[in-house]
Design a protein around this motif. Structure first.
Motif, PDB file in Angstrom:
ATOM      1  N   GLU A  22       0.818  -1.219   0.000  1.00 28.16           N
ATOM      2  CA  GLU A  22       0.000   0.000   0.000  1.00 28.16           C
ATOM      3  C   GLU A  22       0.853   1.272   0.000  1.00 28.16           C
ATOM      4  OE1 GLU A  22      -2.450  -0.376   3.456  1.00 28.16           O
ATOM      5  OE2 GLU A  22      -3.363  -2.241   2.758  1.00 28.16           O
ATOM      6  N   ALA A  23       2.164   1.131   0.124  1.00 26.75           N
ATOM      7  CA  ALA A  23       3.047   2.300   0.231  1.00 26.75           C
ATOM      8  C   ALA A  23       3.217   2.981  -1.128  1.00 26.75           C
ATOM      9  CB  ALA A  23       4.412   1.872   0.774  1.00 26.75           C
ATOM     10  N   ALA A  24       3.262   4.290  -1.098  1.00 23.20           N
ATOM     11  CA  ALA A  24       3.516   5.064  -2.315  1.00 23.20           C
ATOM     12  C   ALA A  24       5.013   5.193  -2.582  1.00 23.20           C
ATOM     13  CB  ALA A  24       2.890   6.454  -2.182  1.00 23.20           C
ATOM     14  N   GLU A  25       5.831   4.963  -1.558  1.00 23.64           N
ATOM     15  CA  GLU A  25       7.271   5.124  -1.668  1.00 23.64           C
ATOM     16  C   GLU A  25       7.877   3.958  -2.458  1.00 23.64           C
ATOM     17  OE1 GLU A  25       5.494   7.338   1.468  1.00 23.64           O
ATOM     18  OE2 GLU A  25       5.498   5.174   1.203  1.00 23.64           O
ATOM     19  N   PRO A  26       9.017   4.177  -3.103  1.00 31.13           N
ATOM     20  CA  PRO A  26       9.634   3.124  -3.917  1.00 31.13           C
ATOM     21  C   PRO A  26      10.470   2.116  -3.124  1.00 31.13           C
ATOM     22  CG  PRO A  26      10.882   5.155  -4.145  1.00 31.13           C
ATOM     23  CD  PRO A  26       9.668   5.487  -3.303  1.00 31.13           C
ATOM     24  N   ARG A  27      10.632   2.353  -1.828  1.00 27.56           N
ATOM     25  CA  ARG A  27      11.454   1.440  -1.028  1.00 27.56           C
ATOM     26  C   ARG A  27      11.001   1.470   0.425  1.00 27.56           C
ATOM     27  NH1 ARG A  27      16.303   4.990  -2.790  1.00 27.56           N
ATOM     28  NH2 ARG A  27      15.873   6.891  -1.651  1.00 27.56           N
ATOM     29  N   SER A  28      11.509   0.490   1.177  1.00 29.82           N
ATOM     30  CA  SER A  28      11.167   0.350   2.589  1.00 29.82           C
ATOM     31  C   SER A  28      12.438   0.179   3.400  1.00 29.82           C
ATOM     32  CB  SER A  28      10.262  -0.880   2.775  1.00 29.82           C
ATOM     33  OG  SER A  28      10.021  -1.132   4.143  1.00 29.82           O
ATOM     34  N   ILE A  29      12.419   0.707   4.623  1.00 27.76           N
ATOM     35  CA  ILE A  29      13.532   0.538   5.549  1.00 27.76           C
ATOM     36  C   ILE A  29      12.996   0.094   6.898  1.00 27.76           C
ATOM     37  CG2 ILE A  29      15.171   2.093   4.423  1.00 27.76           C
ATOM     38  CD1 ILE A  29      14.317   4.306   6.306  1.00 27.76           C
ATOM     39  N   LEU A  30      13.866  -0.543   7.661  1.00 27.55           N
ATOM     40  CA  LEU A  30      13.522  -1.001   9.004  1.00 27.55           C
ATOM     41  C   LEU A  30      14.795  -1.243   9.775  1.00 27.55           C
ATOM     42  CD1 LEU A  30      14.207  -4.286   9.028  1.00 27.55           C
ATOM     43  CD2 LEU A  30      12.043  -4.408   7.820  1.00 27.55           C
ATOM     44  N   SER A  31      14.658  -1.475  11.072  1.00 30.50           N
ATOM     45  CA  SER A  31      15.799  -1.889  11.880  1.00 30.50           C
ATOM     46  C   SER A  31      15.428  -3.167  12.608  1.00 30.50           C
ATOM     47  CB  SER A  31      16.227  -0.793  12.862  1.00 30.50           C
ATOM     48  OG  SER A  31      15.156  -0.375  13.686  1.00 30.50           O
ATOM     49  N   ALA A  32      16.426  -4.017  12.793  1.00 31.21           N
ATOM     50  CA  ALA A  32      16.239  -5.299  13.463  1.00 31.21           C
ATOM     51  C   ALA A  32      17.490  -5.577  14.285  1.00 31.21           C
ATOM     52  CB  ALA A  32      16.033  -6.411  12.435  1.00 31.21           C
ATOM     53  N   ILE A  33      17.321  -6.309  15.362  1.00 30.45           N
ATOM     54  CA  ILE A  33      18.481  -6.658  16.179  1.00 30.45           C
ATOM     55  C   ILE A  33      19.522  -7.312  15.272  1.00 30.45           C
ATOM     56  CG2 ILE A  33      19.306  -8.100  18.076  1.00 30.45           C
ATOM     57  CD1 ILE A  33      16.643  -7.584  19.465  1.00 30.45           C
ATOM     58  N   ASP A  34      20.761  -6.857  15.420  1.00 26.48           N
ATOM     59  CA  ASP A  34      21.849  -7.270  14.526  1.00 26.48           C
ATOM     60  C   ASP A  34      22.402  -8.641  14.926  1.00 26.48           C
ATOM     61  OD1 ASP A  34      23.803  -7.327  12.611  1.00 26.48           O
ATOM     62  OD2 ASP A  34      24.924  -5.607  13.363  1.00 26.48           O
ATOM     63  N   THR A  35      21.584  -9.645  14.705  1.00 28.22           N
ATOM     64  CA  THR A  35      21.969 -11.026  14.940  1.00 28.22           C
ATOM     65  C   THR A  35      21.204 -11.887  13.937  1.00 28.22           C
ATOM     66  OG1 THR A  35      22.175 -12.754  16.620  1.00 28.22           O
ATOM     67  CG2 THR A  35      20.172 -11.466  16.670  1.00 28.22           C
ATOM     68  N   GLU A  36      21.732 -13.050  13.673  1.00 28.76           N
ATOM     69  CA  GLU A  36      20.989 -13.945  12.783  1.00 28.76           C
ATOM     70  C   GLU A  36      19.763 -14.429  13.538  1.00 28.76           C
ATOM     71  OE1 GLU A  36      21.451 -14.208   9.547  1.00 28.76           O
ATOM     72  OE2 GLU A  36      22.950 -12.701  10.017  1.00 28.76           O
ATOM     73  N   SER A  37      18.605 -14.268  12.945  1.00 29.02           N
ATOM     74  CA  SER A  37      17.342 -14.581  13.611  1.00 29.02           C
ATOM     75  C   SER A  37      16.304 -14.912  12.551  1.00 29.02           C
ATOM     76  CB  SER A  37      16.870 -13.378  14.426  1.00 29.02           C
ATOM     77  OG  SER A  37      16.559 -12.296  13.556  1.00 29.02           O
ATOM     78  N   PRO A  38      15.197 -15.525  12.965  1.00 28.53           N
ATOM     79  CA  PRO A  38      14.111 -15.747  12.008  1.00 28.53           C
ATOM     80  C   PRO A  38      13.616 -14.440  11.374  1.00 28.53           C
ATOM     81  CG  PRO A  38      13.782 -17.113  13.946  1.00 28.53           C
ATOM     82  CD  PRO A  38      14.938 -16.196  14.250  1.00 28.53           C
ATOM     83  N   ALA A  39      13.596 -13.362  12.144  1.00 25.74           N
ATOM     84  CA  ALA A  39      13.143 -12.077  11.591  1.00 25.74           C
ATOM     85  C   ALA A  39      14.071 -11.612  10.475  1.00 25.74           C
ATOM     86  CB  ALA A  39      13.068 -11.018  12.693  1.00 25.74           C
ATOM     87  N   ARG A  40      15.383 -11.664  10.702  1.00 19.50           N
ATOM     88  CA  ARG A  40      16.332 -11.231   9.675  1.00 19.50           C
ATOM     89  C   ARG A  40      16.242 -12.121   8.436  1.00 19.50           C
ATOM     90  NH1 ARG A  40      21.099  -8.674  11.431  1.00 19.50           N
ATOM     91  NH2 ARG A  40      21.552  -8.332   9.238  1.00 19.50           N
ATOM     92  N   ARG A  41      16.045 -13.423   8.638  1.00 20.45           N
ATOM     93  CA  ARG A  41      15.886 -14.327   7.490  1.00 20.45           C
ATOM     94  C   ARG A  41      14.624 -13.977   6.707  1.00 20.45           C
ATOM     95  NH1 ARG A  41      18.290 -17.644  11.230  1.00 20.45           N
ATOM     96  NH2 ARG A  41      16.368 -18.579  12.017  1.00 20.45           N
ATOM     97  N   LEU A  42      13.539 -13.667   7.413  1.00 19.02           N
ATOM     98  CA  LEU A  42      12.311 -13.244   6.734  1.00 19.02           C
ATOM     99  C   LEU A  42      12.579 -11.991   5.914  1.00 19.02           C
ATOM    100  CD1 LEU A  42       9.243 -13.106   6.141  1.00 19.02           C
ATOM    101  CD2 LEU A  42       9.019 -11.863   8.320  1.00 19.02           C
ATOM    102  N   TYR A  43      13.191 -10.997   6.519  1.00 23.41           N
ATOM    103  CA  TYR A  43      13.433  -9.742   5.810  1.00 23.41           C
ATOM    104  C   TYR A  43      14.295  -9.972   4.572  1.00 23.41           C
ATOM    105  CZ  TYR A  43      11.741  -7.756  10.218  1.00 23.41           C
ATOM    106  OH  TYR A  43      10.996  -7.461  11.328  1.00 23.41           O
TER     107      TYR A  43
END
Length: 178
Positions: free
Chosen positions: A124-145
């Protein structure tokens, strides 16, 4: 995921339900929840802020995502900007949709809810890109991203009062699909 529906969420009305999910998923104390409650409600006043929720047939909130078009004046941007500038990537702070929070109740993880929440909100975003921050460790969240096309823009980002470093990640929109 058949028993859980993903759709628009009135996050202001369900902020306590959302923070209960975040507390379980992220291990927050009552004090941290109180601070985050104030932050979430303030964010919801930002132009373009929106949220989606994952709810059971009984109406129980088991996941949520919210975000907004990035604004360099926001606290998060002011913290990450020097790290991105060091990598010559601070232009990612412009024309980006920021994923502010994405959390799924531990009992509902690994069902595709996180993927559904983040892809639906960024679609739904009008912007051409997305950013986020995640804990800097290998994790299921980082793998998803990463599976969605996010890549590291800056690592070892230190937020005041956060005990662990974060990574800032960015992806072109629309996000990749499996």
């Amino acid at each position: 995921m058949d028993d859980v529906a993903v759709g628009p969420l009135d996050l202001a009305a369900r902020v306590d339900d959302a923070l209960a999910v975040q507390a379980l998923a992220f291990g927050l104390s009552d004090e941290e929840i109180a601070v985050r409650r104030h932050i979430v409600l303030r964010h919801l006043g930002s132009p373009g802020a929106r949220a989606l929720g994952a709810t059971t047939p009984e109406g129980r909130l088991v996941g949520f995502v919210y975000g907004m078009p990035n604004d360099r004046a926001h606290w998060w941007s002011t913290v990450v900007e020097p790290y991105l500038r060091n990598e010559c990537l601070d232009h990612w702070l412009d024309d980006s949709f920021t994923i502010t929070e994405l959390h799924v109740h531990p009992g509902y993880q690994h069902r595709g809810l996180g993927r559904s929440l983040i892809t639906r909100i960024t679609d739904e975003a009008a912007e051409p890109r997305s950013i986020l921050s995640a804990i800097d460790t290998e994790s299921p969240a980082r793998r998803l991203y990463r599976s969605l096309g996010y890549h590291d823009l800056a690592r070892r980002v230190l937020f005041p009062s956060a005990p662990t470093p974060y990574a800032v990640m960015g992806a072109p929109l629309p996000l990749k699909r499996p």
